[in-house]
Design a protein around this motif. Sequence first.
Motif, PDB file in Angstrom:
ATOM      1  N   ASP A  19     -61.303 -22.643  10.878  1.00 10.92           N
ATOM      2  CA  ASP A  19     -60.802 -23.956  10.487  1.00 10.92           C
ATOM      3  C   ASP A  19     -59.328 -23.901  10.128  1.00 10.92           C
ATOM      4  O   ASP A  19     -58.668 -24.927  10.092  1.00 10.92           O
ATOM      5  N   GLY A  20     -58.808 -22.729   9.859  1.00 11.67           N
ATOM      6  CA  GLY A  20     -57.417 -22.577   9.477  1.00 11.67           C
ATOM      7  C   GLY A  20     -56.468 -22.414  10.658  1.00 11.67           C
ATOM      8  O   GLY A  20     -55.338 -21.965  10.473  1.00 11.67           O
ATOM      9  N   PHE A  21     -56.910 -22.787  11.851  1.00 11.37           N
ATOM     10  CA  PHE A  21     -56.057 -22.624  13.022  1.00 11.37           C
ATOM     11  C   PHE A  21     -54.723 -23.345  12.857  1.00 11.37           C
ATOM     12  O   PHE A  21     -53.670 -22.782  13.176  1.00 11.37           O
ATOM     13  N   LEU A 100     -52.848 -30.853  13.665  1.00 15.49           N
ATOM     14  CA  LEU A 100     -53.868 -31.705  13.040  1.00 15.49           C
ATOM     15  C   LEU A 100     -54.180 -32.917  13.922  1.00 15.49           C
ATOM     16  O   LEU A 100     -55.351 -33.256  14.132  1.00 15.49           O
ATOM     17  N   LYS A 101     -53.148 -33.564  14.429  1.00 18.36           N
ATOM     18  CA  LYS A 101     -53.332 -34.745  15.282  1.00 18.36           C
ATOM     19  C   LYS A 101     -54.063 -34.373  16.574  1.00 18.36           C
ATOM     20  O   LYS A 101     -54.934 -35.101  17.026  1.00 18.36           O
ATOM     21  N   ALA A 102     -53.706 -33.255  17.169  1.00 17.47           N
ATOM     22  CA  ALA A 102     -54.323 -32.823  18.413  1.00 17.47           C
ATOM     23  C   ALA A 102     -55.806 -32.494  18.215  1.00 17.47           C
ATOM     24  O   ALA A 102     -56.624 -32.736  19.102  1.00 17.47           O
ATOM     25  N   ASN A 103     -56.165 -31.989  17.055  1.00 18.60           N
ATOM     26  CA  ASN A 103     -57.557 -31.631  16.787  1.00 18.60           C
ATOM     27  C   ASN A 103     -58.419 -32.809  16.375  1.00 18.60           C
ATOM     28  O   ASN A 103     -59.632 -32.680  16.320  1.00 18.60           O
ATOM     29  N   LYS A 104     -57.809 -33.957  16.090  1.00 21.11           N
ATOM     30  CA  LYS A 104     -58.574 -35.154  15.756  1.00 21.11           C
ATOM     31  C   LYS A 104     -59.077 -35.859  16.998  1.00 21.11           C
ATOM     32  O   LYS A 104     -59.979 -36.652  16.940  1.00 21.11           O
ATOM     33  N   LYS A 105     -58.468 -35.576  18.131  1.00 16.66           N
ATOM     34  CA  LYS A 105     -58.838 -36.269  19.374  1.00 16.66           C
ATOM     35  C   LYS A 105     -60.145 -35.784  19.918  1.00 16.66           C
ATOM     36  O   LYS A 105     -60.629 -34.764  19.746  1.00 16.66           O
TER      37      LYS A 105
END
Length: 105
Positions: A19-21, A100-105
Motif C-alpha cells: 500500500d506504500g507504493f 494517488l490520483k492514478a491509483n484512484k482510477k
Amino acid sequence: MKLLCFLLMLFSANALADDGFCRTIYDHAEITMSQRQKGVSLTFQLETIDGLGWTEKEKPFKNMLYTMVEEAYGSSKFSTLEMKKEASQEFAAKWYLRCLKANKK
C-alpha cells in the motif's frame, strides 16, 4: 550506490503490492531532485536507470523514472541548502499526488 539499491527496492514485487507504493514514489522523486540539486549529472541518473536490466513488463516503470528525471532536470537548480530541500520536497509531493490520483482510477 544508494540510488541503485533504492531503485531495486522500488521495482520489487513486494514494493508494487504494498500500500506504500505512492510513498515509495515520493521517496524516489525526492532523491531524484536532491541529486539534481547536488549537481549529479543528468546522464549519470539516466545511465543508472538504464543499468537496472529491465524486463518488457517493467518498461513502463523505466519510462516513468525517465520522465521523473527529465522533469527534475527541467527545474531550476538552487544555491542555498534551504531552497534545495524545498525544491526536493515539492517535487516529491507532486509525484506523490500523481500516484494517488492514478491509483484512484
